[in-house]
Design an enzyme around this catalytic site. Structure first.
Site, short mmCIF file in Angstrom:
data_model
loop_
_atom_site.label_atom_id
_atom_site.label_comp_id
_atom_site.label_asym_id
_atom_site.label_seq_id
_atom_site.Cartn_x
_atom_site.Cartn_y
_atom_site.Cartn_z
N GLU A 167 -9.83 -4.12 -6.11
CA GLU A 167 -9.48 -3.04 -5.19
C GLU A 167 -9.23 -1.74 -5.95
O GLU A 167 -8.94 -1.73 -7.15
CB GLU A 167 -8.26 -3.41 -4.36
CG GLU A 167 -6.95 -3.54 -5.12
CD GLU A 167 -5.77 -3.65 -4.17
OE1 GLU A 167 -5.61 -2.73 -3.36
OE2 GLU A 167 -5.03 -4.65 -4.26
N HIS A 208 -7.81 -5.27 -0.20
CA HIS A 208 -6.52 -4.60 -0.22
C HIS A 208 -5.54 -5.29 0.75
O HIS A 208 -5.86 -5.57 1.89
CB HIS A 208 -6.74 -3.15 0.20
CG HIS A 208 -5.54 -2.28 0.17
ND1 HIS A 208 -4.81 -2.03 -0.98
CD2 HIS A 208 -4.94 -1.55 1.15
CE1 HIS A 208 -3.83 -1.20 -0.70
NE2 HIS A 208 -3.87 -0.90 0.58
N SER A 223 0.84 -1.20 0.00
CA SER A 223 0.00 0.00 0.00
C SER A 223 0.87 1.25 0.00
O SER A 223 1.67 1.44 -0.92
CB SER A 223 -0.96 -0.05 1.19
OG SER A 223 -1.97 0.91 1.06
#
Length: 318
Positions: free
Chosen positions: A257, A287, A165
Site C-alpha cells: 500500500e 489499505h 489511516s
C-alpha cells in the site's frame, strides 16, 4: 511494552504471502476505489462517503451480543461498544476516511471485534469531518473525547488509543496535543496504515502497487482538511514532530500500500526519539484490511495482534 519473544511470535504468525481470499478481495477494492474519477474533489468526497458507508446499514450484524450506546454530550459524539460485564480498560477508536468520510458505524467491524477480543469497552469517536469542519477540528474533538473519558473516572493507564489511516495520524496528533496540554498519556497507541505526512512532497514507492490510492491523492485530501493550514505542523503531519515521551506504539501496514512509506519513516523517527515502536508489515494487502474481518484471515490476525499489544501494554503500566 512488547517482549522480544512476543514480537518474534507475531512475526511468525504473519504469512509470507497474502491468502487467496485476500488476493481476490484486493482486486475488487482496486476495481471499485482506485478507478474513481479524480478531477473533481467535491465529487470524490461524495463518492467516498457513499462507498465507504455501504456497509453501514448492515453494521448491526457486527455488534451481536454487544451493548451499543450512542453518546452526544457537548462536543463529544460517538458510541460505546461493550461486552457484558466489561473490565476497566477502554479503547478510544478514531476511524479513518481521509478526514472527509466514514463514521463509527462504518468501522464497527473493527471496533466490535476489538471489544470482544479485549473483553472490554471501545468508544468510537464521531469526530467532525472536512471540508465542512477543517483542521484542527478532528484533533479538537479527539482531545475533548479523551478528557471526557478522564472526567468519567477512567484512569489513563487503562486507556489505549487506536485509529486507521487518517485516524492513525489523528491518533498521533492526539498524543501530541495531550502532551502539550500536560495531560497524562494513555498506556499505548495503535495505528493501522497511518497517514502521518500531509505535505505531499514524498514520492511513494507503492504508487502502482497500492490497490486503493494514487500518488497525488494524499495532497488532494490534505488540502480539503487543512484548507490553508501548514501541512508541516505537528498535528497535521505527526511525522515531523518530536515524539519523545510518547507511549508504546504498534503500527500495522501492508507491504504493497502507498502508506507503507509513512509507516517506515514513522518507525525511524520513533527510534530517533526513543519511543518504543513495533512495526508489523503484512504482505500484499489493501489499505486497512482489518475492516474485512471474517472475510480474509489476515484481518483476524491483525486484530488479535492489536488486542495482545493493548493487553500487554496495560499490564506493564498497572
Amino acid at each position: 511494552m512488547i517482549e522480544t519473544s512476543a514480537k518474534e511470535q507475531t512475526s511468525r504468525l504473519i504469512p509470507a504471502r497474502p491468502s487467496l481470499r485476500a488476493r481476490a478481495l484486493t482486486r475488487v477494492v482496486r476495481l471499485i476505489v482506485k478507478r474513481w474519477p479524480r478531477n473533481d474533489m467535491a465529487a470524490v468526497v461524495r463518492r467516498a462517503r457513499q462507498v465507504f458507508s455501504l456497509g453501514t446499514p448492515l453494521s448491526f450484524l457486527h455488534t451481536s451480543g454487544l451493548k451499543v450506546e450512542q453518546v452526544e454530550e457537548g462536543s463529544v459524539r460517538g458510541e460505546w461498544l461493550a461486552v457484558p460485564e466489561p473490565g476497566d480498560n477502554v479503547l478510544l477508536y478514531l476511524h479513518g476516511g481521509g478526514y472527509v468520510s466514514c463514521s463509527p458505524q462504518s468501522h464497527r467491524a473493527i471496533t466490535a471485534s476489538l471489544a470482544r477480543l479485549l473483553k472490554g469497552r471501545v468508544f468510537s469517536l464521531d469526530y467532525r469531518l472536512a471540508p465542512e469542519s477543517p483542521f484542527p477540528a478532528a484533533v479538537d474533538d479527539a482531545a475533548d473525547a479523551y478528557q471526557w473519558l478522564l472526567n468519567r473516572g477512567i484512569r489513563p493507564e487503562n486507556i489505549a488509543v487506536a485509529g486507521d489511516s487518517a485516524g492513525g495520524g489523528l491518533t498521533l496528533a492526539l498524543l501530541l496535543r495531550l502532551r502539550r496540554m500536560g495531560l497524562p498519556l494513555p498506556a499505548c497507541a495503535v495505528c493501522l496504515s497511518p497517514w502521518v505526512d500531509m505535505t505531499g512532497k514524498y514520492d511513494y514507492r507503492n504508487r502502482k502497487s497500492c490497490a486503493m490510492f494514487r500518488g497525488d491523492e494524499a495532497e488532494a485530501f490534505a488540502s480539503l482538511y487543512l484548507q490553508g493550514a501548514p501541512a508541516e505542523s505537528e498535528e497535521a503531519s505527526p511525522l515531523f514532530a518530536d515524539l519523545r515521551g510518547l507511549p508504546p506504539l504498534l503500527i500495522q501496514v501492508s507491504s504493497t500500500e502507498m502508506l507503507l512509506d509513512d509507516a517506515l519513516r514513522l518507525q525511524e523517527k520513533a527510534s530517533q526519539c526513543g519511543v518504543e515502536l513495533h512495526l508489523s508489515v503484512y504482505p500484499g494487502l489493501f489499505h486497512v484490511w482489518p475492516i474485512f474481518v471474517g472475510l480474509i484471515p489476515e484481518a483476524g490476525m491483525a486484530l488479535r495482534e492489536i488486542a495482545d499489544f493493548v493487553r500487554h501494554a496495560g499490564s506493564v503500566r498497572d
